[in-house]
Design a protein around this motif. Sequence first.
Motif, short mmCIF file in Angstrom:
data_model
loop_
_atom_site.label_atom_id
_atom_site.label_comp_id
_atom_site.label_asym_id
_atom_site.label_seq_id
_atom_site.Cartn_x
_atom_site.Cartn_y
_atom_site.Cartn_z
N LEU A 106 25.48 -24.99 14.86
CA LEU A 106 24.54 -24.97 15.98
C LEU A 106 24.36 -23.54 16.48
N GLU A 127 22.50 -21.29 13.85
CA GLU A 127 21.06 -21.55 13.76
C GLU A 127 20.33 -21.03 14.99
N LEU A 128 20.90 -21.23 16.16
CA LEU A 128 20.27 -20.70 17.37
C LEU A 128 20.26 -19.17 17.37
N VAL A 185 17.39 -17.84 15.07
CA VAL A 185 16.01 -17.97 15.56
C VAL A 185 15.78 -17.32 16.92
N LEU A 219 10.21 -21.55 17.22
CA LEU A 219 11.34 -21.76 16.32
C LEU A 219 12.40 -22.68 16.94
N VAL A 220 12.65 -22.53 18.21
CA VAL A 220 13.62 -23.42 18.87
C VAL A 220 13.10 -24.85 18.85
N HIS A 231 11.15 -26.13 16.63
CA HIS A 231 11.32 -26.58 15.24
C HIS A 231 12.76 -27.02 15.00
N LEU A 232 13.70 -26.25 15.51
CA LEU A 232 15.12 -26.63 15.36
C LEU A 232 15.41 -27.96 16.04
N ALA A 239 14.12 -30.56 13.81
CA ALA A 239 14.85 -30.64 12.54
C ALA A 239 16.24 -31.26 12.72
N TRP A 240 16.85 -31.06 13.87
CA TRP A 240 18.18 -31.63 14.10
C TRP A 240 18.17 -33.14 14.28
#
Length: 189
Positions: A149, A152-153, A156, A175-176, A178-179, A182-183
């Motif tokens: 976590l 990835e943060l 981005v 991007l956040v 998108h995360l 995606a999660w």
Amino acid sequence: MRADARAKRAQIIAAAMEQYRTRPASAVTMEGIASDAGVGIATVYRHFPSRAKLREACAIGFIDLFDEFLASTIAAFDAAPEEQWEQFVWRLVDYGVGMLVAELAAEIPAATDVEAAAARERFFAQVSELLEKAAAHGLVDPDLTPAELAAELIVVTRPMDAQFTELFPDVRGRLVRHLLAAWRCAPAV
């Protein structure tokens, strides 16, 4: 430590945290931190003999900032899981999770400082608890770890240079989002 020395140390940490939060790592200098803290460079080095020690202090400061917020997020989570999860992620982003690169990456050996190691363990335990709650509601994959976590943060949200930011002012937010999408996965049964 004398009160004035503690105050200067806190000023240095605050200035460094702000720089790590808002600037690319290559633009963060001990001299710039000293200037922003309103102290001389010798004062910075007296408190933090290396960049690594200062970054470690910043990581502890970041974790200390998040202790209460993380506890309240966990306590309120089940009443509004999606809202609590997104608030948690956006707060990490806003406070500059990137400053934790050296302290949170799982591949990096444990901090040599006992206080830093304890803070890191406490933070990861609380984030693990939050991830379990989020997984139960389908907001994250159950296999997502706190280190993943954070990584990835960090990728981005790390600060970009001024020219890139000017060209793409909304890229971090996109991007956040998108995360967050995606999660997501099906809730655990």
